[in-house]
Design a protein around this motif. Structure first.
Motif, PDB file in Angstrom:
ATOM      1  N   GLN A  72      -8.279  -2.279   2.377  1.00  0.00           N
ATOM      2  CA  GLN A  72      -7.616  -1.062   2.858  1.00  0.00           C
ATOM      3  C   GLN A  72      -7.402  -0.069   1.729  1.00  0.00           C
ATOM      4  O   GLN A  72      -7.641   1.127   1.890  1.00  0.00           O
ATOM      5  N   ILE A  73      -6.982  -0.544   0.569  1.00  0.00           N
ATOM      6  CA  ILE A  73      -6.771   0.345  -0.571  1.00  0.00           C
ATOM      7  C   ILE A  73      -8.093   0.970  -0.988  1.00  0.00           C
ATOM      8  O   ILE A  73      -8.161   2.169  -1.277  1.00  0.00           O
ATOM      9  N   TYR A  91      -8.880   3.809   1.314  1.00  0.00           N
ATOM     10  CA  TYR A  91      -8.093   5.009   1.013  1.00  0.00           C
ATOM     11  C   TYR A  91      -8.623   5.743  -0.215  1.00  0.00           C
ATOM     12  O   TYR A  91      -8.455   6.940  -0.355  1.00  0.00           O
ATOM     13  N   ARG A  92      -9.281   5.029  -1.111  1.00  0.00           N
ATOM     14  CA  ARG A  92      -9.795   5.643  -2.346  1.00  0.00           C
ATOM     15  C   ARG A  92     -11.168   6.271  -2.157  1.00  0.00           C
ATOM     16  O   ARG A  92     -11.617   7.030  -3.013  1.00  0.00           O
ATOM     17  N   THR A 132     -10.214  11.980  -1.054  1.00  0.00           N
ATOM     18  CA  THR A 132      -9.600  10.668  -0.912  1.00  0.00           C
ATOM     19  C   THR A 132      -8.451  10.860   0.073  1.00  0.00           C
ATOM     20  O   THR A 132      -8.083  11.995   0.392  1.00  0.00           O
ATOM     21  N   TYR A 133      -7.874   9.769   0.542  1.00  0.00           N
ATOM     22  CA  TYR A 133      -6.780   9.877   1.506  1.00  0.00           C
ATOM     23  C   TYR A 133      -5.626  10.694   0.925  1.00  0.00           C
ATOM     24  O   TYR A 133      -5.083  11.581   1.580  1.00  0.00           O
ATOM     25  N   GLU A 134      -5.263  10.404  -0.312  1.00  0.00           N
ATOM     26  CA  GLU A 134      -4.147  11.106  -0.951  1.00  0.00           C
ATOM     27  C   GLU A 134      -4.460  12.587  -1.119  1.00  0.00           C
ATOM     28  O   GLU A 134      -3.613  13.449  -0.863  1.00  0.00           O
ATOM     29  N   TRP A 156     -12.397  11.279   3.581  1.00  0.00           N
ATOM     30  CA  TRP A 156     -11.311  11.849   4.363  1.00  0.00           C
ATOM     31  C   TRP A 156     -11.446  13.361   4.472  1.00  0.00           C
ATOM     32  O   TRP A 156     -11.978  14.030   3.601  1.00  0.00           O
ATOM     33  N   ASN A 193       0.866  -1.165   0.000  1.00  0.00           N
ATOM     34  CA  ASN A 193       0.000   0.000   0.000  1.00  0.00           C
ATOM     35  C   ASN A 193       0.911   1.224   0.000  1.00  0.00           C
ATOM     36  O   ASN A 193       1.607   1.497   0.967  1.00  0.00           O
ATOM     37  N   TYR A 208       0.156   4.329   0.155  1.00  0.00           N
ATOM     38  CA  TYR A 208      -0.248   5.429   1.014  1.00  0.00           C
ATOM     39  C   TYR A 208       0.366   5.316   2.402  1.00  0.00           C
ATOM     40  O   TYR A 208       0.752   6.286   3.000  1.00  0.00           O
ATOM     41  N   ARG A 209       0.417   4.141   2.942  1.00  0.00           N
ATOM     42  CA  ARG A 209       0.905   3.946   4.298  1.00  0.00           C
ATOM     43  C   ARG A 209       2.199   3.155   4.360  1.00  0.00           C
ATOM     44  O   ARG A 209       2.714   2.881   5.425  1.00  0.00           O
TER      45      ARG A 209
END
Length: 76
Positions: free
Chosen positions: A24-25, A28-29, A44-46, A33, A8, A10-11
């Motif tokens: 989990q992915i 994050y999408r 999105t998380y990003e 957030w 992943n 992101y983390r």
């Protein structure tokens, strides 16, 4: 896919279970957030991380030497 693990980005975590990594992915999408700096949501998380980074650029950072004095002045 690296063997049975997924990475992943992101983390920077590695999952050995394919389903855990995918779930989990997908989390994050999702647009759930919130930016800590602005309070705006729907990212999105990003996108939230990028928004927080942009928000930090414009904030004032008090020098470490003055933090204790500032806290004392604010408290009393």
């Amino acid at each position: 896919m690296i063997g049975k693990s997924q990475i992943n980005l992101y983390r920077k975590r590695i999952w050995t279970c394919k389903m855990t990594g995918k779930s989990q992915i997908n989390l994050y999408r999702k647009r759930i957030w919130t930016c800590k700096m602005t309070g705006k949501s729907g990212f999105t998380y990003e996108e939230a991380l990028l928004s927080e980074g942009k928000g930090k650029e414009g904030t004032f950072q008090l020098p470490n030497e003055l933090i204790a004095l500032a806290l004392q002045l604010v408290q009393f």
